[in-house]
Design an enzyme around this catalytic site. Structure first.
Site, PDB file in Angstrom:
ATOM      1  N   GLN A  52       3.682 -45.263  43.667  1.00  0.00           N
ATOM      2  CA  GLN A  52       4.689 -44.263  44.014  1.00  0.00           C
ATOM      3  C   GLN A  52       5.021 -44.385  45.496  1.00  0.00           C
ATOM      4  OE1 GLN A  52       3.433 -40.321  42.967  1.00  0.00           O
ATOM      5  NE2 GLN A  52       5.271 -39.335  43.742  1.00  0.00           N
TER       6      GLN A  52
ATOM      7  N   ARG B 178       6.915 -39.136  40.301  1.00  0.00           N
ATOM      8  CA  ARG B 178       6.113 -39.879  39.330  1.00  0.00           C
ATOM      9  C   ARG B 178       6.982 -40.335  38.162  1.00  0.00           C
ATOM     10  NH1 ARG B 178       3.006 -35.483  41.031  1.00  0.00           N
ATOM     11  NH2 ARG B 178       1.103 -36.047  42.151  1.00  0.00           N
TER      12      ARG B 178
ATOM     13  N   ASN C 194       0.618 -43.583  36.721  1.00  0.00           N
ATOM     14  CA  ASN C 194       1.660 -42.553  36.616  1.00  0.00           C
ATOM     15  C   ASN C 194       2.981 -43.114  36.078  1.00  0.00           C
ATOM     16  OD1 ASN C 194       0.537 -40.058  37.458  1.00  0.00           O
ATOM     17  ND2 ASN C 194       0.400 -40.849  39.546  1.00  0.00           N
TER      18      ASN C 194
ATOM     19  N   ASP D 201      -4.904 -32.343  40.130  1.00  0.00           N
ATOM     20  CA  ASP D 201      -4.104 -31.189  40.572  1.00  0.00           C
ATOM     21  C   ASP D 201      -4.940 -29.914  40.543  1.00  0.00           C
ATOM     22  OD1 ASP D 201      -1.043 -32.421  40.172  1.00  0.00           O
ATOM     23  OD2 ASP D 201      -2.510 -33.121  38.720  1.00  0.00           O
TER      24      ASP D 201
ATOM     25  N   ARG E 115      -7.108 -29.865  43.439  1.00  0.00           N
ATOM     26  CA  ARG E 115      -6.336 -29.470  44.628  1.00  0.00           C
ATOM     27  C   ARG E 115      -6.112 -27.959  44.658  1.00  0.00           C
ATOM     28  NH1 ARG E 115      -2.136 -34.536  43.838  1.00  0.00           N
ATOM     29  NH2 ARG E 115      -3.177 -35.993  45.272  1.00  0.00           N
TER      30      ARG E 115
END
Length: 314
Positions: free
Chosen positions: A83, A89, A121, A149, A152
């Site tokens: 990416q 993505r 991805n 995620d 995070r």
């Protein structure tokens, strides 16, 4: 015979190599084979990682080929285009579907009996592609989903609340990408509803804080890519965690990419949802309580991914 002490990494870029480095230190495996279109790259990374083995636990890390897949317990696929800054993505989808058309049949042709873990991805779409191209049972083809995620989100809530991130129970679900949903309605800190805990710590602007935190989590990868051109350490730890659940048959609940079959009114699309993960891969999805807005956004996320899958030539 499946050897759950053996893993194969397909793709030796930043994510693949960082993941093997994390797995080398974990002690989960007795051997890891590294495969890449660039054999020199695979050999160099394997050599470099091997030199750390005297400081960890005895094992083998080596450059291999697709024949190493035959008896592996887990095959991890990180191979794909990277990416770039300002690229989503989903922008990667056509490039990486093309790459998967060369990789996944190679794995399937070895009569692979283990777990196929997709990390490249867009992971939810590529998990659906891998399920179709491999012909493997859906439960044995897992995407790393929103495990990173969710990590995070916990990291950000931990800083906000001044509490250990491991005591925070919250999920990011849906697409691993721009339409992901932070599920705040059922989030809690050791059983205490999130808003109650926030007020206990002196935070009262719940809607504003939730919006800001969700945006920071969603944009975290873009922020990192802008600064250092790639993200790999966080996802390497997510890969290690998923492998732990499989090898140890932990039956832990992780938000991995799984095919939806009517759950929450969504069908025929792979989404990141909380699932029980163990030695058979995905044992079952776990019902998650959503409010009306979260459910609507999840269905919208599913619609975006389904539209893209229907356009693909697989």
């Amino acid at each position: 015979m499946i050897n759950f002490r053996k893993a194969v990494m397909v793709g030796c870029g930043f994510v693949g190599s960082a993941s093997v480095f994390a797995l080398m230190q974990s002690g989960l495996f007795s051997e890891i084979a590294m495969i890449d279109a660039d054999m020199d790259k695979a050999e160099g990374e394997a050599m470099d990682i091997s030199h750390g083995i005297p400081f960890a636990k005895q094992m083998r890390v080596y450059a291999g080929n697709y024949d190493d897949v035959r008896d592996a317990g887990i095959v991890i696929v990180t191979a794909g285009a990277n990416q770039k800054p300002d690229e989503t993505r989903l922008d990667l989808v056509h490039k990486n579907v093309g790459i998967f058309k060369s990789i996944i049949p190679e794995i399937a042709s070895r009569d692979f009996k283990g777990i196929l873990l997709i990390v490249a991805n867009p992971v939810d779409i590529l998990t659906a592609v891998a399920q179709k191209l491999s012909g493997l049972p859906e439960n044995r083809v897992i995407g790393s989903g929103t495990v990173l995620d969710t990590g995070r989100l916990k990291t950000r809530l931990s800083a906000h609340l001044g509490v250990d991130s491991r005591s925070i129970h919250a999920f990011i679900i849906g697409e691993h990408g721009d339409s992901e949903i932070a599920v705040f309605s059922s989030a809690n800190v050791s059983g205490i509803p999130l808003n109650d805990f926030c007020e206990m710590r002196g935070h009262y602007s719940h809607d504003e804080a939730e919006k800001n935190i969700a945006e920071e989590v969603k944009n975290a990868a873009y922020e990192i890519i802008q600064r250092k051109r790639a993200t790999y350490f966080g996802v390497a730890m997510a890969v290690k965690r998923i492998c732990e659940c499989i090898v140890r048959d932990e039956k832990s609940i992780l938000p991995v990419s799984a095919m939806m079959h009517g759950e929450l009114g969504i069908d025929g699309v792979v989404l990141s949802m909380p699932c029980i993960v163990g030695s058979e891969g995905i044992e079952t999805q776990v019902p998650i309580k959503l409010d009306e807005d979260e459910l609507k956004r999840l269905r919208d996320s599913a619609g975006i991914l389904k539209g893209i899958i229907e356009e693909l030539d697989i």
